[in-house]
Design a protein around this motif. Structure first.
Motif, short mmCIF file in Angstrom:
data_model
loop_
_atom_site.label_atom_id
_atom_site.label_comp_id
_atom_site.label_asym_id
_atom_site.label_seq_id
_atom_site.Cartn_x
_atom_site.Cartn_y
_atom_site.Cartn_z
N MET A 57 -49.77 6.20 -25.58
CA MET A 57 -49.68 7.46 -24.85
C MET A 57 -50.24 8.61 -25.69
SD MET A 57 -45.84 7.14 -23.29
CE MET A 57 -45.24 5.52 -22.83
N GLN A 58 -50.06 8.53 -27.00
CA GLN A 58 -50.50 9.60 -27.89
C GLN A 58 -51.97 9.50 -28.29
OE1 GLN A 58 -47.67 9.08 -31.08
NE2 GLN A 58 -46.08 10.25 -30.03
N THR A 59 -52.48 8.26 -28.41
CA THR A 59 -53.82 8.08 -28.96
C THR A 59 -54.82 7.45 -27.99
OG1 THR A 59 -53.44 5.84 -29.83
CG2 THR A 59 -52.79 7.71 -31.25
N GLY A 60 -54.33 6.69 -27.02
CA GLY A 60 -55.23 5.97 -26.11
C GLY A 60 -55.86 4.74 -26.72
N GLU A 61 -55.43 4.34 -27.93
CA GLU A 61 -56.02 3.17 -28.59
C GLU A 61 -55.59 1.88 -27.89
OE1 GLU A 61 -56.14 2.95 -32.92
OE2 GLU A 61 -55.51 5.08 -32.96
N VAL A 62 -56.58 1.08 -27.53
CA VAL A 62 -56.37 -0.12 -26.73
C VAL A 62 -55.46 -1.14 -27.42
CG1 VAL A 62 -57.55 -2.07 -25.62
CG2 VAL A 62 -58.55 0.21 -25.54
N LYS A 63 -55.48 -1.20 -28.75
CA LYS A 63 -54.65 -2.20 -29.44
C LYS A 63 -53.16 -2.00 -29.13
CE LYS A 63 -54.45 0.28 -33.87
NZ LYS A 63 -54.78 0.18 -35.31
N TYR A 64 -52.75 -0.77 -28.86
CA TYR A 64 -51.36 -0.52 -28.53
C TYR A 64 -51.04 -0.94 -27.09
CZ TYR A 64 -51.79 2.19 -32.80
OH TYR A 64 -52.04 2.57 -34.09
N LYS A 65 -52.00 -0.77 -26.22
CA LYS A 65 -51.81 -1.18 -24.83
C LYS A 65 -51.62 -2.69 -24.73
CE LYS A 65 -52.18 -0.64 -20.23
NZ LYS A 65 -52.29 -1.98 -19.70
N LYS A 66 -52.29 -3.45 -25.59
CA LYS A 66 -52.14 -4.91 -25.58
C LYS A 66 -50.69 -5.30 -25.87
CE LYS A 66 -53.58 -9.29 -27.55
NZ LYS A 66 -52.25 -9.83 -27.28
N VAL A 67 -50.05 -4.62 -26.80
CA VAL A 67 -48.64 -4.90 -27.11
C VAL A 67 -47.78 -4.61 -25.88
CG1 VAL A 67 -46.69 -4.35 -28.61
CG2 VAL A 67 -49.01 -4.37 -29.55
N VAL A 68 -48.05 -3.52 -25.21
CA VAL A 68 -47.31 -3.17 -23.99
C VAL A 68 -47.52 -4.26 -22.94
CG1 VAL A 68 -47.11 -1.49 -22.11
CG2 VAL A 68 -47.45 -0.70 -24.47
N ASP A 69 -48.76 -4.68 -22.76
CA ASP A 69 -49.05 -5.75 -21.80
C ASP A 69 -48.32 -7.03 -22.15
OD1 ASP A 69 -50.73 -4.01 -20.41
OD2 ASP A 69 -52.57 -4.82 -21.31
N ASP A 70 -48.28 -7.36 -23.44
CA ASP A 70 -47.55 -8.56 -23.89
C ASP A 70 -46.06 -8.45 -23.56
OD1 ASP A 70 -49.91 -9.62 -24.90
OD2 ASP A 70 -49.45 -9.13 -26.99
N ALA A 71 -45.50 -7.27 -23.75
CA ALA A 71 -44.08 -7.06 -23.46
C ALA A 71 -43.80 -7.22 -21.98
CB ALA A 71 -43.64 -5.69 -23.95
N PHE A 72 -44.64 -6.64 -21.15
CA PHE A 72 -44.40 -6.76 -19.71
C PHE A 72 -44.67 -8.18 -19.21
CE2 PHE A 72 -44.73 -2.00 -19.43
CZ PHE A 72 -43.39 -1.83 -19.09
N TYR A 73 -45.60 -8.88 -19.84
CA TYR A 73 -45.79 -10.29 -19.50
C TYR A 73 -44.51 -11.07 -19.80
CZ TYR A 73 -47.51 -14.99 -19.11
OH TYR A 73 -47.65 -16.31 -18.73
N TYR A 74 -43.94 -10.82 -20.97
CA TYR A 74 -42.68 -11.47 -21.34
C TYR A 74 -41.58 -11.16 -20.31
CZ TYR A 74 -38.05 -11.60 -23.36
OH TYR A 74 -36.71 -11.79 -23.53
N LEU A 75 -41.42 -9.88 -19.99
CA LEU A 75 -40.35 -9.49 -19.06
C LEU A 75 -40.56 -10.05 -17.66
CD1 LEU A 75 -39.92 -5.78 -20.19
CD2 LEU A 75 -38.25 -7.63 -20.50
N ASP A 76 -41.81 -10.06 -17.21
CA ASP A 76 -42.11 -10.48 -15.84
C ASP A 76 -42.23 -11.98 -15.66
OD1 ASP A 76 -42.23 -7.76 -15.21
OD2 ASP A 76 -44.43 -7.68 -15.27
#
Length: 194
Positions: free
Chosen positions: A62-81
């Motif tokens: 949210m602060q930087t827009g760096e894609v490497k952080y979005k991948k972690v978020v995607d991994d977390a939501f994959y786990y949850l979903d």
């Protein structure tokens, strides 16, 4: 460097809030170096506790827009979903896909994955994520909350958790994550659900 787990995440989350309030870059530098270390080293998301650090990655995205952080978020939501087991009511099991102790709800999970659902739902204007957290909160409340309002530690845990013993820290976490969720819904003008 501190491990990838809920304990350092709680400290890092406090630093994200200090940075938000003060703007002092030293706080952001600290939690950024922590998450960058784990992204480089590798991390696993397999329980609510190990899902929680993804909130720090979400904050940095949210602060930087760096894609490497979005991948972690995607991994977390994959786990949850897709990975974490669920109770028959749909509650996300604290121990992910590990069912040796049964599919269990632990009240601290609402803090561990709930903050991510709320903050990401708010940032991405993703009503589904906010609705998911609201549904999890209702499920957890139905199964863990006493008539007096306090929550017991776990549901479905073997051996059975005493129904009249309440965990102070866990009740604090559930209060903090619940109020953050209400804040996000109120900002969106969505008050019909509560």
């Amino acid at each position: 460097s501190q491990k990838w787990d809920w304990v350092p995440m709680v400290m890092m989350f406090s630093l994200t809030e200090l940075y938000r309030v003060t703007g002092e870059k030293k706080y952001q530098d600290y939690y950024k170096s922590w998450i960058d270390y784990h992204i480089e080293k590798g991390y696993e998301i397999g329980t609510s506790d190990s899902c929680s650090p993804s909130l720090i990655a979400a904050t940095l995205y949210m602060q930087t827009g760096e894609v490497k952080y979005k991948k972690v978020v995607d991994d977390a939501f994959y786990y949850l979903d897709n990975v974490a087991l669920r109770t028959e009511q749909g509650g996300i099991s604290h121990l992910g896909d590990f069912d040796l102790l049964g599919v269990t709800l632990w009240l601290d999970s609402l803090f561990m994955f709930g903050n991510l659902m709320t903050r990401w739902g708010e940032f991405a204007d993703d009503k589904t994520r906010l609705d998911d957290y609201g549904e999890q909160f209702k499920i957890f409340a139905d199964l863990l909350q006493s008539a007096g309002g306090f929550f017991v530690h776990a549901y479905g845990y073997k051996p059975q958790v005493d129904a009249d013993i309440y965990w102070g820290r866990g009740n604090g976490w559930i209060t903090a994550s619940g109020y953050d969720y209400l804040r996000a819904r109120l900002i969106r003008g969505e008050t019909d659900d509560f």
